[in-house]
Write a protein that holds these residues in place. Structure first.
Motif, PDB file in Angstrom:
ATOM      1  N   ARG A 125       0.852  -1.194   0.000  1.00  0.00           N
ATOM      2  CA  ARG A 125       0.000   0.000   0.000  1.00  0.00           C
ATOM      3  C   ARG A 125       0.885   1.241   0.000  1.00  0.00           C
ATOM      4  O   ARG A 125       1.902   1.288   0.700  1.00  0.00           O
ATOM      5  CB  ARG A 125      -0.896   0.012   1.239  1.00  0.00           C
ATOM      6  CG  ARG A 125      -1.780   1.270   1.388  1.00  0.00           C
ATOM      7  CD  ARG A 125      -2.964   1.222   0.466  1.00  0.00           C
ATOM      8  NE  ARG A 125      -3.886   2.333   0.676  1.00  0.00           N
ATOM      9  CZ  ARG A 125      -4.148   3.282  -0.211  1.00  0.00           C
ATOM     10  NH1 ARG A 125      -3.529   3.270  -1.391  1.00  0.00           N
ATOM     11  NH2 ARG A 125      -5.022   4.231   0.049  1.00  0.00           N
ATOM     12  N   PHE A 127       0.454   5.744  -0.445  1.00  0.00           N
ATOM     13  CA  PHE A 127      -0.391   6.910  -0.685  1.00  0.00           C
ATOM     14  C   PHE A 127       0.444   8.162  -0.475  1.00  0.00           C
ATOM     15  O   PHE A 127       1.245   8.236   0.455  1.00  0.00           O
ATOM     16  CB  PHE A 127      -1.594   6.934   0.264  1.00  0.00           C
ATOM     17  CG  PHE A 127      -2.518   8.104   0.020  1.00  0.00           C
ATOM     18  CD1 PHE A 127      -3.515   8.018  -0.941  1.00  0.00           C
ATOM     19  CD2 PHE A 127      -2.376   9.283   0.740  1.00  0.00           C
ATOM     20  CE1 PHE A 127      -4.355   9.102  -1.187  1.00  0.00           C
ATOM     21  CE2 PHE A 127      -3.221  10.364   0.510  1.00  0.00           C
ATOM     22  CZ  PHE A 127      -4.213  10.274  -0.460  1.00  0.00           C
ATOM     23  N   SER A 128       0.250   9.143  -1.351  1.00  0.00           N
ATOM     24  CA  SER A 128       0.981  10.402  -1.261  1.00  0.00           C
ATOM     25  C   SER A 128       0.106  11.501  -1.849  1.00  0.00           C
ATOM     26  O   SER A 128      -0.429  11.359  -2.954  1.00  0.00           O
ATOM     27  CB  SER A 128       2.293  10.299  -2.041  1.00  0.00           C
ATOM     28  OG  SER A 128       2.928  11.558  -2.147  1.00  0.00           O
ATOM     29  N   ALA A 129      -0.056  12.603  -1.101  1.00  0.00           N
ATOM     30  CA  ALA A 129      -0.935  13.660  -1.598  1.00  0.00           C
ATOM     31  C   ALA A 129      -0.654  14.992  -0.921  1.00  0.00           C
ATOM     32  O   ALA A 129      -0.163  15.058   0.214  1.00  0.00           O
ATOM     33  CB  ALA A 129      -2.393  13.284  -1.379  1.00  0.00           C
ATOM     34  N   ILE A 134      -3.463  14.161  -5.582  1.00  0.00           N
ATOM     35  CA  ILE A 134      -2.942  12.855  -5.189  1.00  0.00           C
ATOM     36  C   ILE A 134      -1.768  12.496  -6.091  1.00  0.00           C
ATOM     37  O   ILE A 134      -1.905  12.391  -7.306  1.00  0.00           O
ATOM     38  CB  ILE A 134      -4.032  11.767  -5.285  1.00  0.00           C
ATOM     39  CG1 ILE A 134      -5.139  12.045  -4.270  1.00  0.00           C
ATOM     40  CG2 ILE A 134      -3.437  10.387  -5.034  1.00  0.00           C
ATOM     41  CD1 ILE A 134      -6.298  11.067  -4.339  1.00  0.00           C
ATOM     42  N   GLU A 136       0.150   9.671  -5.538  1.00  0.00           N
ATOM     43  CA  GLU A 136       0.176   8.218  -5.691  1.00  0.00           C
ATOM     44  C   GLU A 136      -0.876   7.597  -4.788  1.00  0.00           C
ATOM     45  O   GLU A 136      -1.095   8.047  -3.661  1.00  0.00           O
ATOM     46  CB  GLU A 136       1.567   7.674  -5.332  1.00  0.00           C
ATOM     47  CG  GLU A 136       1.695   6.161  -5.520  1.00  0.00           C
ATOM     48  CD  GLU A 136       3.141   5.703  -5.460  1.00  0.00           C
ATOM     49  OE1 GLU A 136       3.758   5.617  -6.537  1.00  0.00           O
ATOM     50  OE2 GLU A 136       3.635   5.443  -4.356  1.00  0.00           O
ATOM     51  N   ASP A 137      -1.516   6.572  -5.297  1.00  0.00           N
ATOM     52  CA  ASP A 137      -2.521   5.838  -4.520  1.00  0.00           C
ATOM     53  C   ASP A 137      -2.499   4.399  -5.026  1.00  0.00           C
ATOM     54  O   ASP A 137      -3.226   4.045  -5.953  1.00  0.00           O
ATOM     55  CB  ASP A 137      -3.900   6.482  -4.708  1.00  0.00           C
ATOM     56  CG  ASP A 137      -4.971   5.852  -3.825  1.00  0.00           C
ATOM     57  OD1 ASP A 137      -4.622   5.017  -2.969  1.00  0.00           O
ATOM     58  OD2 ASP A 137      -6.156   6.204  -3.991  1.00  0.00           O
ATOM     59  N   GLU A 138      -1.646   3.590  -4.433  1.00  0.00           N
ATOM     60  CA  GLU A 138      -1.435   2.223  -4.884  1.00  0.00           C
ATOM     61  C   GLU A 138      -1.864   1.224  -3.815  1.00  0.00           C
ATOM     62  O   GLU A 138      -1.707   1.466  -2.619  1.00  0.00           O
ATOM     63  CB  GLU A 138       0.050   1.998  -5.212  1.00  0.00           C
ATOM     64  CG  GLU A 138       0.605   2.878  -6.325  1.00  0.00           C
ATOM     65  CD  GLU A 138       0.108   2.476  -7.696  1.00  0.00           C
ATOM     66  OE1 GLU A 138      -0.340   1.316  -7.842  1.00  0.00           O
ATOM     67  OE2 GLU A 138       0.172   3.293  -8.612  1.00  0.00           O
ATOM     68  N   PRO A 141      -6.822  -0.021   0.092  1.00  0.00           N
ATOM     69  CA  PRO A 141      -6.917   0.727   1.346  1.00  0.00           C
ATOM     70  C   PRO A 141      -7.240  -0.201   2.513  1.00  0.00           C
ATOM     71  O   PRO A 141      -7.997  -1.162   2.373  1.00  0.00           O
ATOM     72  CB  PRO A 141      -8.063   1.715   1.084  1.00  0.00           C
ATOM     73  CG  PRO A 141      -8.140   1.823  -0.405  1.00  0.00           C
ATOM     74  CD  PRO A 141      -7.767   0.475  -0.927  1.00  0.00           C
ATOM     75  N   GLU A 145      -8.598   3.220   7.060  1.00  0.00           N
ATOM     76  CA  GLU A 145      -8.696   4.387   6.193  1.00  0.00           C
ATOM     77  C   GLU A 145     -10.134   4.843   5.956  1.00  0.00           C
ATOM     78  O   GLU A 145     -10.377   5.993   5.543  1.00  0.00           O
ATOM     79  CB  GLU A 145      -8.046   4.095   4.834  1.00  0.00           C
ATOM     80  CG  GLU A 145      -6.568   3.758   4.885  1.00  0.00           C
ATOM     81  CD  GLU A 145      -5.988   3.556   3.495  1.00  0.00           C
ATOM     82  OE1 GLU A 145      -6.414   4.267   2.560  1.00  0.00           O
ATOM     83  OE2 GLU A 145      -5.115   2.672   3.328  1.00  0.00           O
ATOM     84  N   TRP A 149     -11.794   8.539   4.124  1.00  0.00           N
ATOM     85  CA  TRP A 149     -12.432   8.639   2.819  1.00  0.00           C
ATOM     86  C   TRP A 149     -13.919   8.976   2.945  1.00  0.00           C
ATOM     87  O   TRP A 149     -14.518   9.537   2.022  1.00  0.00           O
ATOM     88  CB  TRP A 149     -12.241   7.341   2.040  1.00  0.00           C
ATOM     89  CG  TRP A 149     -10.821   7.077   1.667  1.00  0.00           C
ATOM     90  CD1 TRP A 149      -9.991   6.138   2.199  1.00  0.00           C
ATOM     91  CD2 TRP A 149     -10.049   7.764   0.675  1.00  0.00           C
ATOM     92  NE1 TRP A 149      -8.752   6.196   1.615  1.00  0.00           N
ATOM     93  CE2 TRP A 149      -8.755   7.183   0.664  1.00  0.00           C
ATOM     94  CE3 TRP A 149     -10.324   8.818  -0.201  1.00  0.00           C
ATOM     95  CZ2 TRP A 149      -7.739   7.620  -0.180  1.00  0.00           C
ATOM     96  CZ3 TRP A 149      -9.304   9.249  -1.053  1.00  0.00           C
ATOM     97  CH2 TRP A 149      -8.052   8.656  -1.037  1.00  0.00           C
TER      98      TRP A 149
END
Length: 239
Positions: A125, A127-129, A134, A136-138, A141, A145, A149
């Motif tokens: 997993r 995530f970067s934002a 955003i 990255e969202d790999e 979740p 989380e 969301w």
């Protein structure tokens, strides 16, 4: 983006929060060995200790905080702070062997936050934002989380400031900090919540990484002394 900071965790302990909660000191020799492993060719110079909450201030190249506890190692540095966690080099992901590897990264000026999780060196997993973008969202979740969301942790704006229509329903740094709390029981950016570990109680070894050759003065070539006529030789200067 300004200068980011990051913390990367190498975890084998089944309950890392219990290890950190014990309050034991970091092993200095083990921490120095980890620093050498991650910075080949450089030597760590100890400059004291710092709490884990100081990780955001570690933005100077070659400054590193290292904590070595039973089954848990943490390394805070600027070098492992990447916008897309999936691109983090093998030097940081796998050089220190561990069952699980976690990354937390942040940068204050642009409210950027990121986190990632690897199992056995395989990314699970990331995530970067920033608040409205955003990077990255790999991966899938995690259950923790869902409240973010779902909008249960909205960003707070000053009076009269309208949010960007593309803004996320949460603050990226709070999101990343919650990943740390979920995985490790400690927040590294915000204050501890009830039942969590006080970040000021987790002390790390503070090092500056030095090039050994830089600390040694380079000898200048000695000037030859006048030739002794009788011996016909140059006498070597004694320092």
């Amino acid at each position: 983006m300004g200068v980011p900071a990051s913390a990367i965790w190498y975890v084998d302990a089944s309950d890392p929060a219990a290890v950190l909660r014990s309050g034991g000191p970091s092993d200095l020799d083990a921490a120095a060995a980890i620093a050498r492993q991650l910075y080949p060719g450089l030597e760590p110079k100890s400059v004291g200790t710092a709490p884990i909450s100081a990780f955001a201030a570690v933005t100077t190249p070659r400054r590193v905080l290292v904590g070595c506890f039973p089954g848990v190692t943490v390394v805070c540095s600027a070098e492992s702070a990447v916008v897309q966690p999936s691109t983090l080099s093998e030097q940081w992901v796998s050089r220190v062997r561990a069952e699980r590897t976690y990354l937390l990264a942040a940068e204050a000026e642009f409210a950027w936050g990121a986190f990632a999780e690897w199992h056995g060196g395989v990314l699970r997993r990331s995530f970067s934002a920033a608040p409205s973008y955003i990077h990255e969202d790999e991966g899938l979740p995690g259950p923790w989380e869902r409240p973010f969301w779902a909008g249960e942790h909205p960003m707070q704006y000053p009076d009269g400031v309208m949010p960007d229509p593309q803004a996320l329903p949460f603050h990226p740094q709070e999101f990343a900090d919650s990943a740390s709390a979920h995985w490790l029981g400690v927040r590294m950016i915000g204050a501890a919540h009830e039942g969590e570990i006080d970040p000021l109680s987790v002390l790390l070894c503070d090092f500056m990484m030095r090039d050994p050759s830089e600390s040694m003065p380079q000898p200048s070539a000695p000037a030859p002394e006048p030739r002794k006529v009788k011996r016909g030789l140059f006498r070597r200067k004694v320092s």
